[in-house]
Write a protein that holds these residues in place. Structure first.
Motif, PDB file in Angstrom:
ATOM      1  N   TRP A 112       0.812  -1.213   0.000  1.00  8.23           N
ATOM      2  CA  TRP A 112       0.000   0.000   0.000  1.00  8.23           C
ATOM      3  C   TRP A 112       0.849   1.268   0.000  1.00  8.23           C
ATOM      4  CZ3 TRP A 112      -4.761   1.045  -1.254  1.00  8.23           C
ATOM      5  CH2 TRP A 112      -5.662  -0.013  -1.341  1.00  8.23           C
ATOM      6  N   GLY A 113       2.079   1.167   0.488  1.00 12.46           N
ATOM      7  CA  GLY A 113       2.982   2.311   0.372  1.00 12.46           C
ATOM      8  C   GLY A 113       3.266   2.663  -1.070  1.00 12.46           C
ATOM      9  N   ALA A 114       3.248   1.650  -1.945  1.00 12.20           N
ATOM     10  CA  ALA A 114       3.412   1.899  -3.380  1.00 12.20           C
ATOM     11  C   ALA A 114       2.095   2.323  -4.018  1.00 12.20           C
ATOM     12  CB  ALA A 114       3.956   0.639  -4.059  1.00 12.20           C
ATOM     13  N   LEU A 115       1.013   1.628  -3.701  1.00 16.13           N
ATOM     14  CA  LEU A 115      -0.276   1.922  -4.332  1.00 16.13           C
ATOM     15  C   LEU A 115      -0.743   3.351  -4.044  1.00 16.13           C
ATOM     16  CD1 LEU A 115      -2.016  -1.463  -3.518  1.00 16.13           C
ATOM     17  CD2 LEU A 115      -1.559  -0.599  -5.820  1.00 16.13           C
ATOM     18  N   LEU A 116      -0.542   3.816  -2.829  1.00 22.56           N
ATOM     19  CA  LEU A 116      -1.024   5.154  -2.470  1.00 22.56           C
ATOM     20  C   LEU A 116      -0.310   6.256  -3.240  1.00 22.56           C
ATOM     21  CD1 LEU A 116      -1.584   4.909   1.360  1.00 22.56           C
ATOM     22  CD2 LEU A 116      -3.263   5.650  -0.327  1.00 22.56           C
ATOM     23  N   LEU A 117       0.948   6.021  -3.628  1.00 21.99           N
ATOM     24  CA  LEU A 117       1.672   7.050  -4.371  1.00 21.99           C
ATOM     25  C   LEU A 117       1.033   7.321  -5.730  1.00 21.99           C
ATOM     26  CD1 LEU A 117       5.362   6.121  -3.504  1.00 21.99           C
ATOM     27  CD2 LEU A 117       4.017   8.038  -2.637  1.00 21.99           C
ATOM     28  N   LEU A 118       0.225   6.381  -6.217  1.00 24.28           N
ATOM     29  CA  LEU A 118      -0.482   6.605  -7.476  1.00 24.28           C
ATOM     30  C   LEU A 118      -1.688   7.524  -7.311  1.00 24.28           C
ATOM     31  CD1 LEU A 118      -0.099   3.067  -8.981  1.00 24.28           C
ATOM     32  CD2 LEU A 118       0.627   5.197 -10.056  1.00 24.28           C
ATOM     33  N   TRP A 119      -1.871   8.059  -6.115  1.00 26.81           N
ATOM     34  CA  TRP A 119      -2.842   9.125  -5.882  1.00 26.81           C
ATOM     35  C   TRP A 119      -2.129  10.426  -5.516  1.00 26.81           C
ATOM     36  CZ3 TRP A 119      -7.178   6.312  -2.593  1.00 26.81           C
ATOM     37  CH2 TRP A 119      -7.819   5.394  -3.429  1.00 26.81           C
ATOM     38  N   SER A 120      -0.886  10.557  -5.943  1.00 28.74           N
ATOM     39  CA  SER A 120      -0.129  11.796  -5.727  1.00 28.74           C
ATOM     40  C   SER A 120       0.327  12.334  -7.080  1.00 28.74           C
ATOM     41  CB  SER A 120       1.075  11.545  -4.816  1.00 28.74           C
ATOM     42  OG  SER A 120       2.008  10.680  -5.436  1.00 28.74           O
ATOM     43  N   LEU A 121       0.605  13.620  -7.150  1.00 28.06           N
ATOM     44  CA  LEU A 121       0.915  14.257  -8.438  1.00 28.06           C
ATOM     45  C   LEU A 121       2.243  13.795  -9.047  1.00 28.06           C
ATOM     46  CD1 LEU A 121      -0.306  17.923  -7.812  1.00 28.06           C
ATOM     47  CD2 LEU A 121      -1.594  15.930  -8.573  1.00 28.06           C
ATOM     48  N   PRO A 122       3.333  13.624  -8.276  1.00 30.64           N
ATOM     49  CA  PRO A 122       4.593  13.243  -8.924  1.00 30.64           C
ATOM     50  C   PRO A 122       4.534  11.910  -9.644  1.00 30.64           C
ATOM     51  CG  PRO A 122       5.020  14.142  -6.745  1.00 30.64           C
ATOM     52  CD  PRO A 122       3.548  13.952  -6.855  1.00 30.64           C
ATOM     53  N   TYR A 123       3.730  10.977  -9.165  1.00 36.35           N
ATOM     54  CA  TYR A 123       3.680   9.652  -9.763  1.00 36.35           C
ATOM     55  C   TYR A 123       2.564   9.521 -10.800  1.00 36.35           C
ATOM     56  CZ  TYR A 123       7.054   8.044  -6.333  1.00 36.35           C
ATOM     57  OH  TYR A 123       8.208   7.873  -5.593  1.00 36.35           O
ATOM     58  N   GLN A 135      13.194  10.693 -13.719  1.00 34.68           N
ATOM     59  CA  GLN A 135      14.029   9.496 -13.694  1.00 34.68           C
ATOM     60  C   GLN A 135      14.313   9.064 -12.257  1.00 34.68           C
ATOM     61  OE1 GLN A 135      16.220   7.333 -16.284  1.00 34.68           O
ATOM     62  NE2 GLN A 135      15.463   6.432 -14.391  1.00 34.68           N
ATOM     63  N   LEU A 136      14.423  10.027 -11.349  1.00 33.26           N
ATOM     64  CA  LEU A 136      14.748   9.710  -9.960  1.00 33.26           C
ATOM     65  C   LEU A 136      13.614   8.986  -9.244  1.00 33.26           C
ATOM     66  CD1 LEU A 136      16.529  13.034  -8.945  1.00 33.26           C
ATOM     67  CD2 LEU A 136      17.545  10.940  -9.857  1.00 33.26           C
ATOM     68  N   LEU A 137      12.382   9.036  -9.797  1.00 34.58           N
ATOM     69  CA  LEU A 137      11.278   8.300  -9.191  1.00 34.58           C
ATOM     70  C   LEU A 137      11.573   6.806  -9.112  1.00 34.58           C
ATOM     71  CD1 LEU A 137       8.222   9.997 -10.952  1.00 34.58           C
ATOM     72  CD2 LEU A 137       8.906  10.282  -8.564  1.00 34.58           C
ATOM     73  N   TYR A 257       1.950  18.392  -3.478  1.00 35.27           N
ATOM     74  CA  TYR A 257       2.250  17.305  -4.412  1.00 35.27           C
ATOM     75  C   TYR A 257       1.627  15.981  -3.959  1.00 35.27           C
ATOM     76  CZ  TYR A 257       5.630  19.504  -7.630  1.00 35.27           C
ATOM     77  OH  TYR A 257       6.230  20.248  -8.608  1.00 35.27           O
ATOM     78  N   TRP A 258       1.586  15.743  -2.641  1.00 32.15           N
ATOM     79  CA  TRP A 258       1.093  14.457  -2.130  1.00 32.15           C
ATOM     80  C   TRP A 258      -0.239  14.584  -1.402  1.00 32.15           C
ATOM     81  CZ3 TRP A 258       6.195  15.580  -2.754  1.00 32.15           C
ATOM     82  CH2 TRP A 258       6.942  14.646  -3.472  1.00 32.15           C
ATOM     83  N   LEU A 259      -0.891  15.742  -1.528  1.00 34.06           N
ATOM     84  CA  LEU A 259      -2.129  15.991  -0.791  1.00 34.06           C
ATOM     85  C   LEU A 259      -3.228  14.970  -1.073  1.00 34.06           C
ATOM     86  CD1 LEU A 259      -3.611  17.924   1.147  1.00 34.06           C
ATOM     87  CD2 LEU A 259      -4.358  19.211  -0.877  1.00 34.06           C
ATOM     88  N   PRO A 260      -3.529  14.594  -2.343  1.00 34.85           N
ATOM     89  CA  PRO A 260      -4.635  13.640  -2.563  1.00 34.85           C
ATOM     90  C   PRO A 260      -4.431  12.318  -1.835  1.00 34.85           C
ATOM     91  CG  PRO A 260      -4.002  14.691  -4.635  1.00 34.85           C
ATOM     92  CD  PRO A 260      -2.957  15.068  -3.629  1.00 34.85           C
ATOM     93  N   ALA A 261      -3.214  11.761  -1.914  1.00 37.68           N
ATOM     94  CA  ALA A 261      -2.953  10.482  -1.248  1.00 37.68           C
ATOM     95  C   ALA A 261      -3.043  10.624   0.265  1.00 37.68           C
ATOM     96  CB  ALA A 261      -1.578   9.961  -1.658  1.00 37.68           C
ATOM     97  N   TRP A 262      -2.475  11.693   0.797  1.00 38.56           N
ATOM     98  CA  TRP A 262      -2.463  11.915   2.249  1.00 38.56           C
ATOM     99  C   TRP A 262      -3.884  12.057   2.792  1.00 38.56           C
ATOM    100  CZ3 TRP A 262      -2.060  17.192   4.844  1.00 38.56           C
ATOM    101  CH2 TRP A 262      -1.823  17.058   6.219  1.00 38.56           C
ATOM    102  N   LEU A 263      -4.691  12.879   2.115  1.00 41.05           N
ATOM    103  CA  LEU A 263      -6.064  13.071   2.570  1.00 41.05           C
ATOM    104  C   LEU A 263      -6.880  11.788   2.446  1.00 41.05           C
ATOM    105  CD1 LEU A 263      -7.068  16.594   1.191  1.00 41.05           C
ATOM    106  CD2 LEU A 263      -6.567  15.953   3.553  1.00 41.05           C
ATOM    107  N   TRP A 328      12.125  19.980  -8.462  1.00 46.26           N
ATOM    108  CA  TRP A 328      13.094  19.141  -7.751  1.00 46.26           C
ATOM    109  C   TRP A 328      12.397  18.279  -6.704  1.00 46.26           C
ATOM    110  CZ3 TRP A 328      17.632  23.017  -6.390  1.00 46.26           C
ATOM    111  CH2 TRP A 328      18.232  23.440  -7.581  1.00 46.26           C
ATOM    112  N   ALA A 329      11.219  18.709  -6.261  1.00 51.37           N
ATOM    113  CA  ALA A 329      10.510  17.963  -5.222  1.00 51.37           C
ATOM    114  C   ALA A 329       9.859  16.698  -5.763  1.00 51.37           C
ATOM    115  CB  ALA A 329       9.446  18.847  -4.572  1.00 51.37           C
ATOM    116  N   ILE A 330       9.847  16.499  -7.064  1.00 49.12           N
ATOM    117  CA  ILE A 330       9.147  15.353  -7.638  1.00 49.12           C
ATOM    118  C   ILE A 330       9.580  14.029  -7.010  1.00 49.12           C
ATOM    119  CG2 ILE A 330       8.982  13.983  -9.781  1.00 49.12           C
ATOM    120  CD1 ILE A 330       8.587  16.628 -11.277  1.00 49.12           C
ATOM    121  N   PRO A 331      10.883  13.741  -6.816  1.00 50.58           N
ATOM    122  CA  PRO A 331      11.246  12.427  -6.270  1.00 50.58           C
ATOM    123  C   PRO A 331      11.317  12.339  -4.753  1.00 50.58           C
ATOM    124  CG  PRO A 331      13.234  13.565  -6.954  1.00 50.58           C
ATOM    125  CD  PRO A 331      12.080  14.488  -7.272  1.00 50.58           C
ATOM    126  N   ILE A 332      11.133  13.449  -4.026  1.00 51.69           N
ATOM    127  CA  ILE A 332      11.480  13.423  -2.599  1.00 51.69           C
ATOM    128  C   ILE A 332      10.502  12.615  -1.754  1.00 51.69           C
ATOM    129  CG2 ILE A 332      12.654  15.653  -2.753  1.00 51.69           C
ATOM    130  CD1 ILE A 332      10.256  16.863  -1.255  1.00 51.69           C
TER     131      ILE A 332
END
Length: 525
Positions: A112-123, A135-137, A257-263, A328-332
């Protein structure tokens, strides 16, 4: 009331198809919504740098260009295949996040740590443009997972993972020098955690360091022999002063960037907890949102892995070493979802099963919505006549090459210069492996492109002029081309081609103009 875990949600063989389906959906939606690659021509630039593969470029280290070159050695050169590369990169990174979660012993929470990132903007939408940042993703999560594998394993397995840690860390640096901040952040969990300190007393970290140095050596040698060009470009990103608006944007990047997944995660968890405890939902939600980012202690490896890239980058920005760029925040945030999941599990363990079931039930409707939004966005762009949508890059590339071949029957075009990096469209869409040169021959950056002696090779200078309906004044590209051609005693008159896109996807045709200048090979004496 206790919820049993739905085995479909957490069974390992089922998670990978979920990840693959999501990445395919985003690739197709991105391709539908954008009739060109990207407005800054980053993706064409990547392709130009991959022809041929080399140890450096005039701007960046070369790993992401290698990835592009290897991908298109197998796949056809078109926009959809490029979008598939973008999201194959995402898939590789998500598998790394999953592996990191397993190394952190998070059990059922790891996938789920991987699946949830698909509800964030960088991924998702931001990942559609493949460049040094995206590429750093795929690389940072694997480097973190291999760090833990190196200090957790012993014997030959430990040596094996250590060697891979050195290779992947080198790939991070060969993708973007900014990865040095990420790798420096490893020191904090290593020094604060007892296992990390014991790891330093073994040969394994030094094996990783030796492999890292050996893998980087050819690039360093290339850079040294080419006047340190990529390092000069990287140093130009620092202004020597604090730009507060950039600092503020980067400081808030983890939220927007990660607001949708976090909420989604915290609110679903709070809903289940409130029903279990009979407590007010809003109070439970605020508690979980506030405490989802907190460390478990000073030696909390997950917290430091998750937060150090953001904190160190922000520190450099506050010190005026660099002018922070929000992309630059895309992979962090590769470990953010793992941190939230771990913390919520500790705060409200009884709500875990129900919360994950809720998120699982939303998975397929969300992917359907992604595809519908891709179609809707394409429709909006087509009907409003969006210039980025109607720019006829592929059609223009083929028309320009066809016209050149008509002027030079039986000959081969060897290189194209002019407007960087849009001039790479000839290589990507019309003549694979065509050498693409920044600007005109004779400059330092042209020398870095391995053009060599241009006089004995047929070339073309390309300067896009924009929409015909909105004529532009003479561009820097045209002035540079004409000045250079005049200095070489070559004709300075441009041939202007007009191209427009047609078909059902383009109901409001717009003509675009392109100026081309032939640079014919000098006759052999």
């Amino acid at each position: 009331m206790h919820h049993s875990v739905d085995p479909v949600l957490l069974r390992t063989p089922r998670v990978l198809p979920w990840l693959v389906a999501a990445c395919l959906a985003w690739a197709v939606a991105s391709w539908l919504a954008s009739a060109n690659l990207d407005g800054y021509n980053d993706m064409l630039e990547n392709y130009a740098w991959s022809q041929p593969l080399r140890w450096g470029t005039h701007k960046h280290p070369p790993f992401f260009a290698w990835a592009v070159g290897l991908w298109f050695a197998v796949f056809p050169q078109n926009d959809l295949a490029y979008r598939l590369l973008s999201y194959a990169n995402v898939l590789a990174g998500l598998c790394g996040v999953w592996m990191l979660g397993r190394r952190l012993r998070l059990g059922q929470l790891a996938p789920w740590g991987a699946l949830l990132l698909l509800w964030s903007l960088p991924y998702t939408n931001l990942a559609g443009k493949f460049n040094a940042n995206s590429q750093l993703l795929s690389l940072w999560p694997w480097a973190a997972a291999l760090l833990l594998a190196s200090w957790q394993e012993r014997g030959w397995r430990g040596a094996w993972f250590s060697a891979w840690l050195g290779l992947v860390a080198a790939a991070c640096m060969l993708s973007k020098y900014y990865s040095g901040v990420f790798l420096a952040g490893f020191l904090v969990p290593v020094l604060l955690h007892g296992e990390g300190r014991r790891w330093l007393a073994t040969p394994r970290p030094y094996l990783a360091l030796a492999v890292f140095a050996l893998a980087l050596f050819p690039h360093v040698a290339w850079v040294a022999s080419h006047d340190w060009a990529p390092l000069g470009y990287a140093m130009d990103q620092g202004g020597g002063q604090v730009v507060w608006r950039y600092v503020a944007r980067f400081a808030l990047a983890p939220l927007f960037y990660w607001l949708p997944a976090w909420l989604a995660l915290c609110l679903a968890w709070a809903r289940v907890q409130a029903r279990e405890d009979g407590a007010p939902w809003a109070r439970a939600a605020l508690r979980l949102l506030a405490r989802s980012w907190l460390p478990r202690g000073w030696d909390d490896v997950l917290f430091w892995l998750a937060c150090m890239p953001w904190a160190l980058t922000l520190a450099f920005g506050l010190a005026g070493v660099v002018e922070l760029s929000t992309p630059w925040a895309i992979p962090i945030g590769y470990a953010f979802a793992l941190l939230w999941l771990r913390n919520l599990q500790r705060l409200a363990p009884a709500a875990a099963d129900g919360a994950l079931q809720r998120l699982g039930r939303a998975w397929w409707p969300m992917l359907a919505l992604v595809l519908l939004l891709g179609v809707a966005w394409a429709t909006v762009n087509a009907l409003r006549g969006d210039k980025g949508y109607y720019r006829p890059t592929q059609d223009a590339a083929r028309a320009i090459l066809q016209a050149w071949q008509q002027r030079h029957p039986g000959q081969r075009l060897d290189w194209v210069g002019g407007d960087w990096a849009e001039n790479a469209m000839l290589a990507f869409y019309a003549q694979p492996h065509l050498l693409t040169v920044p600007g005109v021959p004779g400059t330092e950056i042209a020398r870095l492109s391995a053009l060599g002696a241009w006089q004995g090779r047929n070339g073309l200078l390309l300067c896009p002029l924009g929409p015909v309906a909105a004529p532009q004044p003479a561009s820097d590209c045209q002035r540079q081309a004409q000045d250079w051609l005049g200095a070489q005693g070559l004709p300075v008159q441009a041939r202007v081609l007009q191209v427009q896109r047609g078909g059902w996807r383009f109901p409001r045709p717009q003509a675009w103009a392109y100026a081309v200048y032939d640079v014919d090979a000098a006759p052999a004496r």
